[in-house]
Each structure stands twice: as structure tokens, then as C-alpha cells.
Design a protein around this motif. Structure first.
Motif, PDB file in Angstrom:
ATOM      1  N   ASN A 155       0.815  -1.224   0.000  1.00  0.00           N
ATOM      2  CA  ASN A 155       0.000   0.000   0.000  1.00  0.00           C
ATOM      3  C   ASN A 155       0.845   1.268   0.000  1.00  0.00           C
ATOM      4  N   ILE A 156       2.142   1.118   0.178  1.00  0.00           N
ATOM      5  CA  ILE A 156       3.021   2.286   0.268  1.00  0.00           C
ATOM      6  C   ILE A 156       3.723   2.491  -1.071  1.00  0.00           C
ATOM      7  N   LYS A 157       3.534   3.655  -1.653  1.00  0.00           N
ATOM      8  CA  LYS A 157       4.145   4.021  -2.933  1.00  0.00           C
ATOM      9  C   LYS A 157       5.143   5.148  -2.698  1.00  0.00           C
ATOM     10  N   ILE A 158       6.226   5.154  -3.450  1.00  0.00           N
ATOM     11  CA  ILE A 158       7.235   6.207  -3.303  1.00  0.00           C
ATOM     12  C   ILE A 158       7.025   7.255  -4.390  1.00  0.00           C
ATOM     13  N   PHE A 159       6.853   8.505  -3.951  1.00  0.00           N
ATOM     14  CA  PHE A 159       6.741   9.657  -4.843  1.00  0.00           C
ATOM     15  C   PHE A 159       7.707  10.715  -4.339  1.00  0.00           C
ATOM     16  N   PRO A 160       8.960  10.705  -4.814  1.00  0.00           N
ATOM     17  CA  PRO A 160       9.968  11.615  -4.276  1.00  0.00           C
ATOM     18  C   PRO A 160       9.773  13.079  -4.637  1.00  0.00           C
ATOM     19  N   GLY A 161       9.127  13.360  -5.719  1.00  0.00           N
ATOM     20  CA  GLY A 161       8.909  14.753  -6.096  1.00  0.00           C
ATOM     21  C   GLY A 161       7.538  14.890  -6.710  1.00  0.00           C
ATOM     22  N   TRP A 162       6.929  16.022  -6.504  1.00  0.00           N
ATOM     23  CA  TRP A 162       5.567  16.207  -7.004  1.00  0.00           C
ATOM     24  C   TRP A 162       5.556  17.263  -8.094  1.00  0.00           C
ATOM     25  N   VAL A 163       6.377  17.042  -9.107  1.00  0.00           N
ATOM     26  CA  VAL A 163       6.452  17.970 -10.220  1.00  0.00           C
ATOM     27  C   VAL A 163       5.978  17.242 -11.474  1.00  0.00           C
ATOM     28  N   ASP A 164       4.990  17.806 -12.146  1.00  0.00           N
ATOM     29  CA  ASP A 164       4.509  17.227 -13.390  1.00  0.00           C
ATOM     30  C   ASP A 164       5.503  17.614 -14.474  1.00  0.00           C
ATOM     31  N   GLN A 165       6.338  16.668 -14.863  1.00  0.00           N
ATOM     32  CA  GLN A 165       7.414  16.966 -15.800  1.00  0.00           C
ATOM     33  C   GLN A 165       6.939  17.087 -17.239  1.00  0.00           C
ATOM     34  N   GLU A 166       5.651  16.910 -17.467  1.00  0.00           N
ATOM     35  CA  GLU A 166       5.097  17.201 -18.782  1.00  0.00           C
ATOM     36  C   GLU A 166       4.670  18.664 -18.870  1.00  0.00           C
ATOM     37  N   VAL A 167       4.441  19.275 -17.727  1.00  0.00           N
ATOM     38  CA  VAL A 167       4.057  20.690 -17.671  1.00  0.00           C
ATOM     39  C   VAL A 167       5.290  21.554 -17.422  1.00  0.00           C
ATOM     40  N   PHE A 168       6.110  21.155 -16.451  1.00  0.00           N
ATOM     41  CA  PHE A 168       7.288  21.923 -16.080  1.00  0.00           C
ATOM     42  C   PHE A 168       8.513  21.307 -16.755  1.00  0.00           C
ATOM     43  N   LEU A 169       8.807  21.817 -17.918  1.00  0.00           N
ATOM     44  CA  LEU A 169       9.900  21.302 -18.731  1.00  0.00           C
ATOM     45  C   LEU A 169      11.166  22.132 -18.522  1.00  0.00           C
ATOM     46  N   PRO A 170      12.325  21.493 -18.629  1.00  0.00           N
ATOM     47  CA  PRO A 170      13.565  22.278 -18.564  1.00  0.00           C
ATOM     48  C   PRO A 170      13.597  23.305 -19.693  1.00  0.00           C
ATOM     49  N   MET A 171      14.054  24.494 -19.344  1.00  0.00           N
ATOM     50  CA  MET A 171      14.147  25.562 -20.334  1.00  0.00           C
ATOM     51  C   MET A 171      15.602  26.010 -20.435  1.00  0.00           C
ATOM     52  N   ASN A 172      15.905  26.759 -21.443  1.00  0.00           N
ATOM     53  CA  ASN A 172      17.230  27.319 -21.610  1.00  0.00           C
ATOM     54  C   ASN A 172      17.480  28.325 -20.481  1.00  0.00           C
ATOM     55  N   LYS A 173      18.496  28.036 -19.675  1.00  0.00           N
ATOM     56  CA  LYS A 173      18.776  28.841 -18.492  1.00  0.00           C
ATOM     57  C   LYS A 173      19.091  30.300 -18.839  1.00  0.00           C
ATOM     58  N   LEU A 174      19.881  30.521 -19.870  1.00  0.00           N
ATOM     59  CA  LEU A 174      20.240  31.894 -20.239  1.00  0.00           C
ATOM     60  C   LEU A 174      19.031  32.692 -20.722  1.00  0.00           C
ATOM     61  N   GLN A 175      18.159  32.045 -21.516  1.00  0.00           N
ATOM     62  CA  GLN A 175      16.943  32.725 -21.981  1.00  0.00           C
ATOM     63  C   GLN A 175      16.023  33.065 -20.807  1.00  0.00           C
ATOM     64  N   CYS A 176      15.905  32.158 -19.869  1.00  0.00           N
ATOM     65  CA  CYS A 176      15.065  32.414 -18.690  1.00  0.00           C
ATOM     66  C   CYS A 176      15.602  33.595 -17.880  1.00  0.00           C
ATOM     67  N   LYS A 177      16.903  33.626 -17.674  1.00  0.00           N
ATOM     68  CA  LYS A 177      17.502  34.719 -16.911  1.00  0.00           C
ATOM     69  C   LYS A 177      17.313  36.054 -17.621  1.00  0.00           C
ATOM     70  N   GLN A 178      17.433  36.044 -18.938  1.00  0.00           N
ATOM     71  CA  GLN A 178      17.197  37.274 -19.703  1.00  0.00           C
ATOM     72  C   GLN A 178      15.744  37.726 -19.546  1.00  0.00           C
ATOM     73  N   GLN A 179      14.832  36.790 -19.688  1.00  0.00           N
ATOM     74  CA  GLN A 179      13.405  37.100 -19.596  1.00  0.00           C
ATOM     75  C   GLN A 179      13.043  37.625 -18.208  1.00  0.00           C
ATOM     76  N   LEU A 180      13.662  37.077 -17.164  1.00  0.00           N
ATOM     77  CA  LEU A 180      13.385  37.512 -15.790  1.00  0.00           C
ATOM     78  C   LEU A 180      14.246  38.706 -15.367  1.00  0.00           C
ATOM     79  N   LYS A 181      15.116  39.155 -16.263  1.00  0.00           N
ATOM     80  CA  LYS A 181      16.016  40.290 -16.013  1.00  0.00           C
ATOM     81  C   LYS A 181      16.944  40.040 -14.820  1.00  0.00           C
ATOM     82  N   VAL A 182      17.481  38.818 -14.749  1.00  0.00           N
ATOM     83  CA  VAL A 182      18.433  38.473 -13.698  1.00  0.00           C
ATOM     84  C   VAL A 182      19.728  37.932 -14.308  1.00  0.00           C
ATOM     85  N   LYS A 183      19.995  38.350 -15.540  1.00  0.00           N
ATOM     86  CA  LYS A 183      21.186  37.885 -16.240  1.00  0.00           C
ATOM     87  C   LYS A 183      22.434  38.233 -15.427  1.00  0.00           C
TER      88      LYS A 183
END
Length: 175
Positions: free
Chosen positions: A112-140
């Protein structure tokens, strides 16, 4: 270090003041939405207790999440209480294999015990280009840190703070 991962003091007091409020609100919600709800999901011990009561009263399936290592073999009363509360759930979600082992050691059904180490839907929250994200958020040019959790030692915030102290603060953005 094991000593850093103790449960907070006054757990019984927390249970006494938090549980009745959660139960009252949840009963009101379920009375008006009972036909829309198939499963009751409780996160943590207080919510699991409330979920168990509601599932029996409203004849619903139930699942529970545990979010900690409780050191159960050394805590007899808590072990018995958790076994009583969690034993009737259709499924129990734990964060790690270590947590699953701990729950089986107190007599809960391993299946009855299932392991769910993280609760992130990886189909919705996809890795993005880090440099583009920083530019968009103005934290370059900054080192960006995201911490999602309660600001308590058990969640590792102290380690994050210690590491940040070693870095130049002008180069860090805490989100």
C-alpha cells in the motif's frame, strides 16, 4: 546528521489545535461537494487523521502522504498512532525508500506504500534554456536559487544559508 531531522516539539499540541479546524472546514466542504469528490487525499499526519474520518463518514477512497522521516522505531506512541491512522488508507505515498521502510517496520502493508519523491509534473514543467530564462526575468549574470518549502532546519534551509554565506551576496538572487 540525524539530530537535524527531529520532529518539531509540541506535536500533540499542534494536533489538538489544528485537527478540529481542518476537520470542521473539510466536513463543510464535503457536504457541499460530496458528489464531485471520489478520493480524499491527506498530506501529513493531521490531515491523514482528518482524511480517515472523512473517508469513513462519506464512504470515499483515501490516500495519505507522509513528508518526513519520523524515527518511528524509537517513538513507540507515535508509531502506534501512525499505524492506527494510516492502516486503513487505500494508498500511502512516501517521499523516499527510507520512509517506506520505516512505515513497513511499524506494520503497515508494504504493497500500500508508494514512493513519490517529487511532485512535479514533468510534462508541464519542462527544462528551459537557463540563459533565456535569466534574460526574460532580467536576472542575467546572477546566480539564482529557488527554495520551495517551509523555512525550517529540517527542510535544509540552514545548509542553503551556509552555502550562500560563502558566496558574494551581490551575485545571488533568492526566489
Amino acid at each position: 546528521r540525524q539530530s537535524e531531522y527531529k520532529n518539531p516539539p509540541f506535536r500533540l499540541l499542534e494536533f489538538i489545535y489544528l485537527t478540529p479546524v481542518l476537520l470542521g472546514y473539510s466536513i463543510c466542504f464535503l457536504l457541499s461537494h460530496r458528489n464531485e469528490i471520489d478520493v480524499i487525499h491527506g498530506h501529513g499526519l493531521n490531515a491523514a487523521f482528518v482524511s480517515k474520518v472523512l473517508a469513513k463518514f462519506f464512504n470515499k477512497k483515501s490516500v495519505a502522504n507522509t513528508h518526513a522521516i519520523y524515527n518511528l522505531p524509537k517513538r513507540g506512541i507515535l508509531s502506534k498512532l501512525m499505524k492506527i491512522i494510516l492502516s486503513s488508507f487505500d494508498s500511502i505515498f512516501s517521499q523516499s525508500n527510507r520512509s517506506k521502510i520505516e512505515l513497513t517496520q511499524i506494520g503497515l502493508c508494504r504493497d500500500n506504500i508508494k514512493i513519490f519523491p517529487g511532485w512535479v509534473d514533468q510534462e508541464v514543467f519542462l527544462p528551459m534554456n537557463k540563459l533565456q530564462c535569466k534574460q526574460q526575468l532580467k536576472v542575467k549574470g546572477k546566480f539564482v536559487v529557488l527554495f520551495a518549502g517551509r523555512l525550517i532546519k529540517k527542510k535544509g534551509i540552514q545548509l542553503l544559508i551556509e552555502v550562500a554565506k560563502r558566496l558574494d551576496y551581490e551575485d545571488i538572487l533568492f526566489v
